[in-house]
Scaffold this motif. Structure first.
Motif, mmCIF file in Angstrom:
data_model
loop_
_atom_site.group_PDB
_atom_site.id
_atom_site.type_symbol
_atom_site.label_atom_id
_atom_site.label_comp_id
_atom_site.label_asym_id
_atom_site.label_seq_id
_atom_site.Cartn_x
_atom_site.Cartn_y
_atom_site.Cartn_z
ATOM 1 N N LYS A 131 12.656 -10.984 -6.009
ATOM 2 C CA LYS A 131 12.094 -10.565 -4.726
ATOM 3 C C LYS A 131 13.117 -10.631 -3.597
ATOM 4 C CE LYS A 131 8.232 -9.590 -6.558
ATOM 5 N NZ LYS A 131 7.907 -8.156 -6.802
ATOM 6 N N ILE A 132 14.080 -11.525 -3.716
ATOM 7 C CA ILE A 132 15.160 -11.558 -2.728
ATOM 8 C C ILE A 132 16.053 -10.330 -2.901
ATOM 9 C CG2 ILE A 132 17.253 -12.782 -1.990
ATOM 10 C CD1 ILE A 132 15.851 -15.395 -2.793
ATOM 11 N N GLN A 133 16.432 -10.045 -4.125
ATOM 12 C CA GLN A 133 17.396 -8.985 -4.393
ATOM 13 C C GLN A 133 16.810 -7.587 -4.267
ATOM 14 O OE1 GLN A 133 18.859 -9.987 -8.294
ATOM 15 N NE2 GLN A 133 19.796 -11.908 -7.609
ATOM 16 N N ARG A 134 15.576 -7.406 -4.722
ATOM 17 C CA ARG A 134 15.000 -6.061 -4.774
ATOM 18 C C ARG A 134 14.093 -5.743 -3.597
ATOM 19 N NH1 ARG A 134 13.053 -6.508 -11.095
ATOM 20 N NH2 ARG A 134 15.097 -7.038 -11.977
ATOM 21 N N LYS A 135 13.311 -6.727 -3.172
ATOM 22 C CA LYS A 135 12.327 -6.493 -2.119
ATOM 23 C C LYS A 135 12.730 -7.106 -0.784
ATOM 24 C CE LYS A 135 9.242 -4.418 -4.740
ATOM 25 N NZ LYS A 135 8.811 -3.017 -4.511
ATOM 26 N N HIS A 136 13.742 -7.954 -0.780
ATOM 27 C CA HIS A 136 14.209 -8.621 0.440
ATOM 28 C C HIS A 136 13.081 -9.384 1.142
ATOM 29 C CE1 HIS A 136 17.562 -6.088 -0.459
ATOM 30 N NE2 HIS A 136 16.984 -4.985 -0.037
ATOM 31 N N PHE A 137 12.342 -10.146 0.347
ATOM 32 C CA PHE A 137 11.262 -10.966 0.893
ATOM 33 C C PHE A 137 11.828 -12.179 1.623
ATOM 34 C CE2 PHE A 137 7.529 -9.898 -2.217
ATOM 35 C CZ PHE A 137 7.468 -8.625 -1.673
ATOM 36 N N GLY A 138 11.087 -12.620 2.648
ATOM 37 C CA GLY A 138 11.410 -13.859 3.327
ATOM 38 C C GLY A 138 10.829 -15.043 2.581
ATOM 39 N N LEU A 139 11.212 -16.229 3.023
ATOM 40 C CA LEU A 139 10.805 -17.448 2.344
ATOM 41 C C LEU A 139 9.294 -17.607 2.303
ATOM 42 C CD1 LEU A 139 12.548 -20.858 2.581
ATOM 43 C CD2 LEU A 139 10.083 -20.758 2.931
ATOM 44 N N GLN A 140 8.608 -17.386 3.419
ATOM 45 C CA GLN A 140 7.157 -17.580 3.462
ATOM 46 C C GLN A 140 6.417 -16.579 2.592
ATOM 47 O OE1 GLN A 140 5.357 -20.079 4.730
ATOM 48 N NE2 GLN A 140 7.343 -21.024 5.170
ATOM 49 N N ARG A 141 6.934 -15.366 2.499
ATOM 50 C CA ARG A 141 6.291 -14.356 1.640
ATOM 51 C C ARG A 141 6.405 -14.781 0.168
ATOM 52 N NH1 ARG A 141 5.584 -8.634 1.728
ATOM 53 N NH2 ARG A 141 4.445 -8.078 -0.155
ATOM 54 N N ILE A 142 7.570 -15.226 -0.223
ATOM 55 C CA ILE A 142 7.740 -15.667 -1.603
ATOM 56 C C ILE A 142 6.861 -16.876 -1.884
ATOM 57 C CG2 ILE A 142 9.363 -16.665 -3.254
ATOM 58 C CD1 ILE A 142 11.518 -14.900 -2.051
ATOM 59 N N LYS A 143 6.798 -17.790 -0.938
ATOM 60 C CA LYS A 143 5.956 -18.977 -1.106
ATOM 61 C C LYS A 143 4.501 -18.574 -1.336
ATOM 62 C CE LYS A 143 4.895 -23.419 1.150
ATOM 63 N NZ LYS A 143 3.441 -23.302 1.253
ATOM 64 N N ARG A 144 3.995 -17.648 -0.521
ATOM 65 C CA ARG A 144 2.607 -17.185 -0.679
ATOM 66 C C ARG A 144 2.396 -16.512 -2.030
ATOM 67 N NH1 ARG A 144 3.398 -15.291 4.664
ATOM 68 N NH2 ARG A 144 3.506 -13.146 3.892
ATOM 69 N N GLU A 145 3.361 -15.700 -2.426
ATOM 70 C CA GLU A 145 3.237 -14.975 -3.697
ATOM 71 C C GLU A 145 3.211 -15.944 -4.877
ATOM 72 O OE1 GLU A 145 3.073 -11.647 -4.279
ATOM 73 O OE2 GLU A 145 3.267 -10.912 -2.226
ATOM 74 N N LEU A 146 4.053 -16.961 -4.828
ATOM 75 C CA LEU A 146 4.069 -17.949 -5.915
ATOM 76 C C LEU A 146 2.779 -18.764 -5.939
ATOM 77 C CD1 LEU A 146 7.772 -19.218 -5.720
ATOM 78 C CD2 LEU A 146 6.767 -17.717 -7.454
#
Length: 218
Positions: A131-146
């Protein structure tokens, strides 16, 4: 002839009248004297030494059905977990949707973990990197997704600490902003600004990073 399910009459013992290979690979039809039947893995037939004229108690039939269900659930779980990287919760939901009970599903999940087909730690790491490399998500977005995929908080904390360090947050936000601006290049400057800000918020970047990006690009 009717297939015996978990709800069969448990007061009746049954006598095997024939064992027939099924079209489904590795399966056998065990046919009883009253024309009921069960479909079993050949390994179970060998393990329980099932043969013609054998009388099988209702308790053994119940055990056979449960073992057969677990084998099928393991196959489904393995197929789902190896098709793409999954979390434990995703496997649980998939098997639950297929109609398996909680105990069976938990046994399957433990089986997958024991043989390294399922790991929430590995899932969290790979998901974060992607998600960092392909979607350029921020930390909070990744946290919510996980979190939505059932990943435990301590795994999320460790994963983000090790694989989303502060020194790459701004660069990731910049890449996200540039990609968004390319998609709205035909908009007016004011609309670009509004849409970029909303995009960065959705992506899960902190306010201070968003402020810096807005100053740089608008």
């Amino acid at each position: 002839m009717a297939r015996i399910e978990q709800s069969f009459d448990k007061n009746i013992d049954r006598t095997v009248v024939s064992i027939k290979a099924a079209r489904k690979r590795g399966k056998c039809f065990i046919v009883f004297s009253n024309d009921d039947y069960i479909l079993l893995e050949k390994d179970l037939v060998y393990e329980f030494k099932i043969a013609k004229n054998l009388s099988i108690s209702s308790d053994i039939i119940t055990l056979l059905l449960r073992r057969e269900e677990l084998i099928e659930a393991k196959k489904k779980g393995l197929q789902y977990a190896t098709y793409a990287l999954r979390s434990s919760l995703q496997v649980f939901k998939k098997l639950s949707h297929l109609g398996y009970n909680k105990d069976t599903i938990n046994d399957v999940i433990q089986f997958l973990k024991d043989f390294n087909y399922l790991s929430d730690e590995t899932f969290a790491i790979q998901y974060t990197k992607a998600k960092i490399q392909r979607k350029h998500f921020g930390l909070q977005r990744i946290k919510r997704e996980l979190e939505s995929r059932g990943i435990a908080q301590h795994i999320i904390r460790n994963t983000l600490k090790d694989h989303y360090p502060e020194d790459i947050v701004f660069d990731t936000a910049r890449k996200s902003a540039e990609k968004k601006l390319r998609s709205v290049s035909f908009r007016s400057e004011e609309k670009k600004r509004v849409q970029l800000y909303a995009h960065l918020v959705r992506q899960g970047f902190p306010k201070d990073i968003i402020s810096q990006i807005m100053k740089e690009y608008t």
